[in-house]
Design a protein around this motif. Structure first.
Motif, PDB file in Angstrom:
ATOM      1  N   MET A 182      51.404  57.860  30.197  1.00 42.12           N
ATOM      2  CA  MET A 182      51.922  57.649  31.530  1.00 42.12           C
ATOM      3  C   MET A 182      53.352  57.137  31.417  1.00 42.12           C
ATOM      4  O   MET A 182      53.607  56.162  30.717  1.00 42.12           O
ATOM      5  CB  MET A 182      51.045  56.633  32.254  1.00 42.12           C
ATOM      6  CG  MET A 182      51.593  56.204  33.587  1.00 42.12           C
ATOM      7  SD  MET A 182      50.406  55.247  34.532  1.00 42.12           S
ATOM      8  CE  MET A 182      49.239  56.520  34.946  1.00 42.12           C
ATOM      9  N   THR A 183      54.302  57.791  32.066  1.00 36.54           N
ATOM     10  CA  THR A 183      55.689  57.387  32.031  1.00 36.54           C
ATOM     11  C   THR A 183      56.070  56.733  33.352  1.00 36.54           C
ATOM     12  O   THR A 183      55.999  57.363  34.410  1.00 36.54           O
ATOM     13  CB  THR A 183      56.605  58.600  31.775  1.00 36.54           C
ATOM     14  OG1 THR A 183      56.191  59.218  30.554  1.00 36.54           O
ATOM     15  CG2 THR A 183      58.040  58.183  31.662  1.00 36.54           C
ATOM     16  N   LEU A 184      56.453  55.490  33.270  1.00 45.18           N
ATOM     17  CA  LEU A 184      56.858  54.730  34.453  1.00 45.18           C
ATOM     18  C   LEU A 184      58.234  54.153  34.206  1.00 45.18           C
ATOM     19  O   LEU A 184      58.582  53.785  33.083  1.00 45.18           O
ATOM     20  CB  LEU A 184      55.859  53.595  34.716  1.00 45.18           C
ATOM     21  CG  LEU A 184      54.410  54.020  34.973  1.00 45.18           C
ATOM     22  CD1 LEU A 184      53.494  52.816  34.940  1.00 45.18           C
ATOM     23  CD2 LEU A 184      54.294  54.738  36.304  1.00 45.18           C
ATOM     24  N   GLU A 191      45.510  48.606  29.824  1.00 42.70           N
ATOM     25  CA  GLU A 191      44.675  49.692  29.274  1.00 42.70           C
ATOM     26  C   GLU A 191      45.120  51.056  29.788  1.00 42.70           C
ATOM     27  O   GLU A 191      45.172  52.024  29.040  1.00 42.70           O
ATOM     28  CB  GLU A 191      43.210  49.473  29.647  1.00 42.70           C
ATOM     29  CG  GLU A 191      42.451  48.627  28.676  1.00 42.70           C
ATOM     30  CD  GLU A 191      40.969  48.607  28.996  1.00 42.70           C
ATOM     31  OE1 GLU A 191      40.393  49.670  29.315  1.00 42.70           O
ATOM     32  OE2 GLU A 191      40.392  47.512  28.911  1.00 42.70           O
ATOM     33  N   VAL A 192      45.434  51.117  31.071  1.00 40.94           N
ATOM     34  CA  VAL A 192      45.791  52.391  31.695  1.00 40.94           C
ATOM     35  C   VAL A 192      47.219  52.813  31.349  1.00 40.94           C
ATOM     36  O   VAL A 192      47.488  53.986  31.129  1.00 40.94           O
ATOM     37  CB  VAL A 192      45.608  52.304  33.230  1.00 40.94           C
ATOM     38  CG1 VAL A 192      46.127  53.539  33.935  1.00 40.94           C
ATOM     39  CG2 VAL A 192      44.150  52.072  33.571  1.00 40.94           C
ATOM     40  N   THR A 193      48.138  51.851  31.302  1.00 41.23           N
ATOM     41  CA  THR A 193      49.554  52.178  31.078  1.00 41.23           C
ATOM     42  C   THR A 193      49.941  52.246  29.609  1.00 41.23           C
ATOM     43  O   THR A 193      50.958  52.846  29.264  1.00 41.23           O
ATOM     44  CB  THR A 193      50.467  51.140  31.753  1.00 41.23           C
ATOM     45  OG1 THR A 193      50.197  49.849  31.187  1.00 41.23           O
ATOM     46  CG2 THR A 193      50.270  51.122  33.258  1.00 41.23           C
ATOM     47  N   GLY A 194      49.165  51.592  28.743  1.00 38.90           N
ATOM     48  CA  GLY A 194      49.546  51.500  27.342  1.00 38.90           C
ATOM     49  C   GLY A 194      50.537  50.380  27.083  1.00 38.90           C
ATOM     50  O   GLY A 194      51.025  50.217  25.960  1.00 38.90           O
ATOM     51  N   GLY A 223      56.212  49.008  27.281  1.00 40.22           N
ATOM     52  CA  GLY A 223      56.332  48.085  28.392  1.00 40.22           C
ATOM     53  C   GLY A 223      55.478  46.859  28.137  1.00 40.22           C
ATOM     54  O   GLY A 223      54.696  46.803  27.190  1.00 40.22           O
ATOM     55  N   VAL A 224      55.649  45.848  28.999  1.00 40.63           N
ATOM     56  CA  VAL A 224      54.910  44.609  28.832  1.00 40.63           C
ATOM     57  C   VAL A 224      54.431  44.093  30.189  1.00 40.63           C
ATOM     58  O   VAL A 224      55.126  44.232  31.197  1.00 40.63           O
ATOM     59  CB  VAL A 224      55.753  43.546  28.085  1.00 40.63           C
ATOM     60  CG1 VAL A 224      56.950  43.110  28.891  1.00 40.63           C
ATOM     61  CG2 VAL A 224      54.920  42.349  27.686  1.00 40.63           C
ATOM     62  N   ALA A 250      39.499  47.966  39.604  1.00 38.96           N
ATOM     63  CA  ALA A 250      39.897  49.380  39.559  1.00 38.96           C
ATOM     64  C   ALA A 250      40.750  49.745  40.770  1.00 38.96           C
ATOM     65  O   ALA A 250      41.746  50.465  40.639  1.00 38.96           O
ATOM     66  CB  ALA A 250      38.666  50.274  39.485  1.00 38.96           C
ATOM     67  N   GLN A 251      40.376  49.258  41.941  1.00 41.42           N
ATOM     68  CA  GLN A 251      41.168  49.533  43.151  1.00 41.42           C
ATOM     69  C   GLN A 251      42.560  48.904  43.030  1.00 41.42           C
ATOM     70  O   GLN A 251      43.558  49.522  43.397  1.00 41.42           O
ATOM     71  CB  GLN A 251      40.459  48.997  44.395  1.00 41.42           C
ATOM     72  CG  GLN A 251      39.213  49.770  44.762  1.00 41.42           C
ATOM     73  CD  GLN A 251      38.390  49.054  45.817  1.00 41.42           C
ATOM     74  OE1 GLN A 251      38.328  47.829  45.880  1.00 41.42           O
ATOM     75  NE2 GLN A 251      37.734  49.846  46.676  1.00 41.42           N
ATOM     76  N   SER A 252      42.618  47.695  42.504  1.00 37.33           N
ATOM     77  CA  SER A 252      43.913  47.024  42.329  1.00 37.33           C
ATOM     78  C   SER A 252      44.796  47.788  41.350  1.00 37.33           C
ATOM     79  O   SER A 252      45.992  47.968  41.588  1.00 37.33           O
ATOM     80  CB  SER A 252      43.712  45.585  41.854  1.00 37.33           C
ATOM     81  OG  SER A 252      43.090  44.808  42.843  1.00 37.33           O
TER      82      SER A 252
END
Length: 175
Positions: free
Chosen positions: A1-3, A27-30, A78-79, A157-159
């Motif tokens: 995922m690139t943000l 976990e989701v963003t790495g 990222g952090v 999960a919603q957050s």
């Protein structure tokens, strides 16, 4: 995922879900997740464990460590840091010192929910009795700050989905 945003602070009073949300988002963003409580000096932890609220003098060295961690964010990694960031001056300091565009995420829960969570968290040094001292100094985010306020009590999960949607919208904006 690139943000485009590489530094995120999950802010708020103790028990609002900073660590849970930060870990799930990492976990989701790495991104790396750093538990802000781990950056406190032993003296701060001892004070809080004894039910003594921290002063600004206690917090500034901790905020410097948090800002240094945020400043380490880069294109490769990222952090995400959990940090109460209760006052505008603290958030402003983190933005300035880290030299990063930071997204603050504020899970804003009813105090009754927070107190109940803290009562069921016996392994943490922050006693429920300090919630009032945190509420007393909490300065809600200002409209000119880059803060995503999560109202109510959505699931983790919603957050995470709300934060990702917000970050995706930021990434799509023209620079």
């Amino acid at each position: 995922m690139t943000l485009s945003t590489k530094a995120i602070v999950i802010m708020g009073i103790s028990g609002c879900g900073k660590s849970t949300l930060g870990n799930a988002l990492a976990e989701v963003t790495g991104y790396r997740f750093i538990e802000g409580d781990d950056l406190h000096a032993p003296e701060n932890i001892a004070k809080m464990s004894a039910g003594i609220a921290l002063t600004d003098d206690d917090r500034w060295p901790w905020l410097e460590r948090v800002a240094d961690v945020l400043g380490s964010a880069n294109e490769k990694c990222g952090v995400i840091v959990s940090c109460s960031a209760l006052k505008y001056a603290y958030r402003d300091f983190l933005r300035f010192r880290s030299q990063q565009p930071i997204l603050f995420v504020f899970p804003n829960l009813p105090v009754e929910v927070v107190r109940a969570r803290l009562r069921h968290r016996p392994d943490h040094y922050m006693p429920p009795s300090l919630v009032d001292s945190q509420l007393a100094i909490l300065e809600p985010p200002r409209p000119d700050e880059r803060v995503l306020i999560l109202n109510g009590s959505p699931t983790t999960a919603q957050s995470v989905n709300l934060v990702l949607g917000y970050l995706s919208a930021l990434t799509e904006l023209p620079t």
